[in-house]
Write a protein that holds these residues in place. Structure first.
Motif, short mmCIF file in Angstrom:
data_model
loop_
_atom_site.label_atom_id
_atom_site.label_comp_id
_atom_site.label_asym_id
_atom_site.label_seq_id
_atom_site.Cartn_x
_atom_site.Cartn_y
_atom_site.Cartn_z
N SER A 91 -24.35 49.71 -26.43
CA SER A 91 -24.00 48.80 -25.34
C SER A 91 -22.96 47.77 -25.75
N GLU A 92 -22.83 47.54 -27.05
CA GLU A 92 -21.84 46.58 -27.53
C GLU A 92 -20.68 47.26 -28.24
N GLY A 93 -20.52 48.56 -28.00
CA GLY A 93 -19.43 49.31 -28.61
C GLY A 93 -19.86 50.03 -29.87
N ILE A 94 -18.91 50.27 -30.77
CA ILE A 94 -19.20 50.99 -32.01
C ILE A 94 -19.87 50.06 -33.01
N ASP A 95 -20.89 50.58 -33.70
CA ASP A 95 -21.56 49.81 -34.74
C ASP A 95 -21.74 50.71 -35.96
N ALA A 96 -21.88 50.11 -37.14
CA ALA A 96 -22.05 50.89 -38.37
C ALA A 96 -22.92 50.11 -39.34
N THR A 97 -23.77 50.86 -40.06
CA THR A 97 -24.63 50.27 -41.08
C THR A 97 -24.58 51.13 -42.33
N PRO A 98 -24.33 50.54 -43.50
CA PRO A 98 -24.45 51.29 -44.76
C PRO A 98 -25.91 51.37 -45.16
N LEU A 99 -26.37 52.58 -45.50
CA LEU A 99 -27.78 52.76 -45.86
C LEU A 99 -27.97 54.11 -46.54
N PRO A 100 -29.00 54.23 -47.39
CA PRO A 100 -29.31 55.55 -47.97
C PRO A 100 -30.01 56.42 -46.94
N LEU A 101 -29.65 57.69 -46.90
CA LEU A 101 -30.28 58.65 -46.00
C LEU A 101 -30.76 59.84 -46.81
N MET A 102 -31.94 60.33 -46.48
CA MET A 102 -32.51 61.48 -47.17
C MET A 102 -32.39 62.72 -46.30
N LEU A 103 -31.95 63.81 -46.90
CA LEU A 103 -31.81 65.08 -46.19
C LEU A 103 -33.14 65.81 -46.19
N ASP A 104 -33.58 66.22 -44.99
CA ASP A 104 -34.79 67.03 -44.84
C ASP A 104 -34.36 68.35 -44.19
N VAL A 105 -34.24 69.40 -44.99
CA VAL A 105 -33.71 70.67 -44.48
C VAL A 105 -34.72 71.39 -43.60
N ASN A 106 -35.98 70.98 -43.61
CA ASN A 106 -37.02 71.66 -42.84
C ASN A 106 -37.32 70.99 -41.51
N ASP A 107 -36.59 69.93 -41.19
CA ASP A 107 -36.81 69.19 -39.96
C ASP A 107 -35.67 69.46 -38.99
N GLY A 108 -35.93 70.23 -37.93
CA GLY A 108 -34.89 70.59 -36.99
C GLY A 108 -34.21 71.88 -37.38
N SER A 109 -33.46 72.47 -36.44
CA SER A 109 -32.83 73.77 -36.68
C SER A 109 -31.76 73.71 -37.77
N ARG A 110 -31.11 72.56 -37.94
CA ARG A 110 -30.08 72.39 -38.98
C ARG A 110 -30.47 71.33 -40.00
N GLY A 111 -31.71 70.88 -39.93
CA GLY A 111 -32.15 69.81 -40.81
C GLY A 111 -31.95 68.45 -40.16
N SER A 112 -32.35 67.41 -40.86
CA SER A 112 -32.19 66.05 -40.35
C SER A 112 -31.94 65.09 -41.51
N LEU A 113 -31.50 63.89 -41.15
CA LEU A 113 -31.34 62.79 -42.09
C LEU A 113 -32.30 61.69 -41.67
N ILE A 114 -33.00 61.10 -42.64
CA ILE A 114 -33.94 60.04 -42.32
C ILE A 114 -33.70 58.85 -43.24
N GLY A 115 -33.99 57.68 -42.70
CA GLY A 115 -33.84 56.43 -43.45
C GLY A 115 -34.39 55.29 -42.63
N HIS A 116 -33.99 54.06 -42.94
CA HIS A 116 -34.46 52.93 -42.15
C HIS A 116 -33.43 51.81 -42.18
N VAL A 117 -33.48 50.99 -41.14
CA VAL A 117 -32.64 49.80 -41.04
C VAL A 117 -33.56 48.58 -40.94
N ALA A 118 -33.01 47.42 -41.20
CA ALA A 118 -33.77 46.19 -41.04
C ALA A 118 -34.08 45.97 -39.56
N ARG A 119 -35.27 45.49 -39.28
CA ARG A 119 -35.62 45.21 -37.89
C ARG A 119 -34.67 44.20 -37.28
#
Length: 210
Positions: free
Chosen positions: A32-60
Motif C-alpha cells: 500500500s505504500e509502494g515498494i519495500d525491502a528487508t534484508p534477512l536470512p531465508l531458509m530453503l525448504d525444497v519439500n514445501d510447495g511444488s517448487r519449494g519455499s523460502l521461510i524466515g521472519h521479520v521484526a513485528r
C-alpha cells in the motif's frame, strides 16, 4: 533480471546450492505504500510447495508485513561472490587495448507468493529450524532450548514469520563467459594475485566456467 544466455543459470540444483551458500537475501514486496525491502536470512525448504519455499521472519515492528499486498508476487534476491575486474587482467589489453572494466558476480532471483504467520508454535518451529541450520556445524552448537522458555516466548512475540512459495527462479553467473580463453585465464590469474576471499571465490567461479 537481465540475464543473457551465456550468463544465465537455470539448473535447479545449482540455484539451490547458491541459496544455501549465501542465505542472506533482500526481500522485496509491493504494498500500500509502494515498494519495500528487508534484508534477512531465508531458509530453503525444497519439500514445501511444488517448487519449494523460502521461510524466515521479520521484526513485528517492521511495517512490511502489514503493508504487503499478497496479490502481487514478492522477490527474494540472493547475492553470491562478486569482484571488480580490471582491464589489466585481459590479454586483449596487451594486444589491442580495446577493453574496459567490469564486475563479475553471482545472483539468484526468486519470485513467489508471499504470506505471513504469527502462530506461536509455527514461529517456534521456524526459529528452531533456522538455528539448527546455522549452528549445526559449530563445535558447540547453540540450541533454542538453551535459553529459558519464557524468554524465547517473549522473543517470538517480537517477530512475524514469512513464507515465500516459489513460482520461479533465475540465476545469473557473470563470470567472464563472454571473453576469450586467454582473457578468462588472465582474470583468474589477476584475481588470485589480488588476493582476498571475494577475489578467490570469483577466480574459482571463472575457472569453473571455462
Amino acid at each position: 533480471m537481465y540475464a543473457p544466455p551465456h550468463f544465465r543459470e537455470d539448473r535447479v540444483e545449482v540455484l539451490h546450492a547458491a541459496i544455501r551458500a549465501a542465505p542472506f537475501a533482500n526481500l522485496v514486496t509491493m504494498g500500500s505504500e509502494g515498494i519495500d525491502a528487508t534484508p534477512l536470512p531465508l531458509m530453503l525448504d525444497v519439500n514445501d510447495g511444488s517448487r519449494g519455499s523460502l521461510i524466515g521472519h521479520v521484526a513485528r515492528g517492521n511495517p512490511q508485513w502489514r503493508t504487503t499486498d499478497a496479490s502481487h508476487e514478492a522477490l527474494a534476491i540472493f547475492s553470491g561472490p562478486d569482484s571488480y575486474i580490471s582491464p589489466s587482467f585481459y590479454e586483449t589489453k596487451r594486444l589491442t587495448g580495446k577493453v574496459v572494466p567490469t564486475w563479475n558476480y553471482v545472483t539468484v532471483h526468486v519470485r513467489g507468493r508471499i504470506s505471513f504467520f504469527q502462530e506461536p508454535e509455527a514461529l517456534l518451529g521456524l526459529v528452531r529450524r533456522l538455528t539448527d541450520q546455522h549452528e549445526g556445524e559449530r563445535a558447540a552448537p547453540w540450541a533454542v532450548s538453551d535459553a529459558p522458555a519464557d524468554f524465547i516466548q517473549s522473543q517470538l512475540r517480537a517477530i512475524v514469520g514469512v513464507r515465500l512459495e516459489i513460482t520461479a527462479m533465475t540465476g545469473k553467473w557473470k563470470m567472464s563467459q563472454n571473453r576469450n580463453a586467454a582473457d578468462r585465464a588472465g582474470v583468474v590469474a589477476g584475481l588470485r594475485a589480488d588476493g582476498g576471499p571475494a577475489a578467490e571465490a570469483v577466480a574459482e567461479a571463472v575457472a569453473a566456467a571455462m
